[in-house]
Design a protein around this motif. Structure first.
Motif, mmCIF file in Angstrom:
data_model
loop_
_atom_site.group_PDB
_atom_site.id
_atom_site.type_symbol
_atom_site.label_atom_id
_atom_site.label_comp_id
_atom_site.label_asym_id
_atom_site.label_seq_id
_atom_site.Cartn_x
_atom_site.Cartn_y
_atom_site.Cartn_z
ATOM 1 N N UNK A 74 -0.151 1.359 -1.125
ATOM 2 C CA UNK A 74 0.646 2.326 -0.343
ATOM 3 C C UNK A 74 1.064 3.092 -1.844
ATOM 4 N N UNK A 75 0.689 4.366 -1.662
ATOM 5 C CA UNK A 75 0.751 5.454 -2.597
ATOM 6 C C UNK A 75 2.586 5.998 -2.702
ATOM 7 N N UNK A 76 3.133 5.534 -1.771
ATOM 8 C CA UNK A 76 4.577 6.317 -1.372
ATOM 9 C C UNK A 76 5.481 5.518 -2.359
ATOM 10 N N UNK A 77 6.315 6.148 -2.905
ATOM 11 C CA UNK A 77 7.185 5.626 -4.059
ATOM 12 C C UNK A 77 8.838 6.085 -3.606
ATOM 13 N N UNK A 78 8.982 6.230 -2.337
ATOM 14 C CA UNK A 78 10.204 6.646 -1.814
ATOM 15 C C UNK A 78 10.810 5.208 -1.249
ATOM 16 N N UNK A 79 12.243 5.280 -1.270
ATOM 17 C CA UNK A 79 12.971 4.000 -0.539
ATOM 18 C C UNK A 79 12.546 3.872 0.738
ATOM 19 N N UNK A 80 12.199 4.720 1.462
ATOM 20 C CA UNK A 80 12.061 4.375 3.027
ATOM 21 C C UNK A 80 10.514 3.725 3.139
ATOM 22 N N UNK A 81 9.747 3.469 1.866
ATOM 23 C CA UNK A 81 8.514 3.144 2.259
ATOM 24 C C UNK A 81 8.427 1.469 2.444
ATOM 25 N N UNK A 82 9.572 0.869 2.460
ATOM 26 C CA UNK A 82 9.557 -0.574 2.751
ATOM 27 C C UNK A 82 9.082 -0.794 4.149
ATOM 28 N N UNK A 83 9.409 -0.092 5.029
ATOM 29 C CA UNK A 83 8.820 -0.285 6.541
ATOM 30 C C UNK A 83 7.497 -0.349 6.606
ATOM 31 N N UNK A 84 6.915 0.681 5.837
ATOM 32 C CA UNK A 84 5.418 0.505 5.800
ATOM 33 C C UNK A 84 4.903 -0.489 5.092
ATOM 34 N N UNK A 85 5.481 -1.035 4.081
ATOM 35 C CA UNK A 85 4.986 -2.174 3.355
ATOM 36 C C UNK A 85 4.991 -3.334 4.347
ATOM 37 N N UNK A 86 6.177 -3.332 4.940
ATOM 38 C CA UNK A 86 6.177 -4.538 5.963
ATOM 39 C C UNK A 86 5.115 -4.618 7.308
ATOM 40 N N UNK A 87 4.950 -3.242 7.678
ATOM 41 C CA UNK A 87 4.066 -2.915 8.543
ATOM 42 C C UNK A 87 2.710 -3.347 8.245
ATOM 43 N N UNK A 88 2.401 -3.065 7.099
ATOM 44 C CA UNK A 88 0.833 -3.403 6.396
ATOM 45 C C UNK A 88 0.733 -4.874 6.238
#
Length: 476
Positions: free
Chosen positions: A415-429
């Motif tokens: 995941x190339x996002x580095x914003x704090x809100x990226x954690x939801x995308x990490x969990x979804x992946x």
């Protein structure tokens, strides 16, 4: 003349505000020193702390004004995070001015009959082991506290009104670097792995700082038999006559060791007949979680407590009562027979390796700031346990490249996002990759500050995202 007497009227510069700098400045001011605090950062928090100190009559310099050593300085007391190469320290060295850390200051200010220190250091497990030790000492009826790098100021413990029988002291490599005079009753180096090399300059310098904890030990130098480097530090230490080397191991212990036998923690170091007998201390089930590295923490804590004369029953009681801090291999939830585990505190490769070794089939969530670390050994050791990997953060490419070399069969999602809100995308992946029976493990092997305020926020956002999944069964 005591250190307190020598400090009266002395011009002392305190480098750094925050958890250690503010108590140091206040303590020195109370002793009658002429205190100036310098701090390179000048945000709202620092201005508020400065206002509090200035109201007491303590001078404070923030921002650019903190770059130079105040004229007339006779002693520098530094917060742990300031690097040895800081120009302010170079200026002090040129003028032959001593530099103490807050730990050194606390040691020198101890009064007559002061509580002895049982000290804990190492790359990983320091806080858990120190808190386990405090729990055991408390179960033995001793007045104690877990202090030092754990967040409770040693100065407050040494100078406060509360009287202690013994202190459980967590010490970082930073603190030990600036603490040449401390002489603990007994001490443990839990493990050694590359970390903070940007601060120390080399692995040798980092190890040497850790080894200072053994200097002057009175009863026991506790080391990890699985890591010969910790035993080397014991052999090189200048200790008091009669001080012993005591090992801890996850195997059956030899004489002068603590270890594991058939689900029990046993002692062959502090028993009358070390050659022929062993003393049961606790069951592995008394240690939660019972992951291998946490059992090692418990054995080290038990060794220090036994060195102080604590009875076996108190070891068991203390370990049973101990509850680990958040973000340390903490089960968050089970969703569709997939276990989600938060080990956000695994901020380096050594800690991540211990975490990965605790599970069999893992979707690993990793990445952040590498702090100069390499990941080849970690990837090679974990390859057979990995079902898939989700990478994030500034230095994720370093982990990806190591996985390509040592675990090419493992699916990797970046995941190339580095914003704090990226954690939801990490969990979804991770949810898409996991299968029943898997463990999704947040053990980043990296620091968090590229995306998060700290490892606590990283873990909290992970737990929140997991609990938001459909059918999440909260295990907290």
């Amino acid at each position: 003349m005591t250190a307190a007497d020598e400090l009266k009227g002395a011009a002392v510069t305190v480098a750094g505000l925050g958890v250690s700098g503010v108590p140091a400045a206040k303590a020195l001011h109370t002793l009658g020193a002429q205190v100036t605090v310098v701090n390179a950062t000048a945000g709202d928090k620092q201005w508020a702390e400065a206002a509090e100190l200035e109201a007491l009559g303590i001078a404070v310099r923030l921002g650019d004004a903190a770059a130079e050593l105040p004229g007339g300085t006779e002693l520098v007391v530094t917060s742990p995070g300031w690097k040895p190469a800081t120009p302010l320290f170079a200026a002090a060295a040129e003028r032959h001015i001593e530099i103490w850390g807050d730990v050194e200051l606390a040691w020198r200010l101890r009064g007559p009959g002061a509580a002895p220190w049982l000290a804990v250091t190492g790359t990983n497990g320091k806080t858990t082991t120190t808190r386990m030790l405090a729990a055991i000492l408390g179960a033995a009826g001793l007045r104690t506290a877990a202090v030092g790098n754990i967040g409770v100021s040693l100065l407050d413990a040494v100078l406060g009104e509360q009287r202690y029988d013994v202190l459980a002291v967590e010490l970082s490599s930073y603190q030990l670097h600036w603490a040449p005079s401390i002489r603990p009753h007994s001490a443990a180096v839990l493990n050694l792995a590359p970390d903070h090399l940007d601060w120390h300059g080399s692995m040798a310098a980092y190890a040497a700082a850790k080894g200072r904890v053994y200097q002057g030990n009175q009863v026991a130098c506790v080391y990890n038999t699985a890591e010969p480097e910790t035993e080397r530090l014991v052999r090189e230490a200048d200790v008091e006559e009669g001080c012993r080397a005591v090992g801890f191991t996850l195997q059956a212990p030899r004489p002068s060791e603590l270890g594991l036998v058939e689900g029990l923690l046993v002692d062959r170091a502090f028993v009358p007949d070390r050659q022929g007998t062993a003393q049961e201390l606790a069951a592995t089930a008394d240690v939660q979680p019972s992951a291998p590295h946490n059992l090692a923490n418990a054995l080290a804590a038990a060794a220090l407590a036994r060195a102080y004369g604590v009875e076996p029953a108190a070891v068991r009681e203390g370990l049973r009562a101990f509850k680990p801090d958040a973000h340390r291999i903490a089960e968050v939830a089970t969703v569709a027979d997939v276990t989600w585990v938060d080990d956000s505190k695994a901020t380096n490769t050594h800690a991540a390796a211990a975490s990965l070794a605790s599970y069999e089939s893992i979707v690993w969530l990793a990445g952040g700031l590498a702090k100069g670390a390499t990941f080849d050994e970690l990837a090679a050791r974990a390859a057979d346990r990995l079902r898939a990997v989700v990478l994030f953060g500034a230095d994720r490419a370093l982990i990806r490249e190591a996985l390509t070399r040592h675990a090419p069969q493992v699916p990797v999602v970046e995941l190339d996002r580095t914003d704090t809100g990226a954690m939801s995308a990490i969990v979804d992946a991770a949810r898409e990759l996991a299968r029943p029976g898997d463990t999704v493990l947040l053990a980043p092997a990296c620091a968090s500050m590229d995306m998060f305020a700290n490892y606590n926020q990283r873990g909290e956002l992970f737990a929140a995202a997991v609990r938001a999944l459909p059918d999440a069964a909260d295990q907290s």
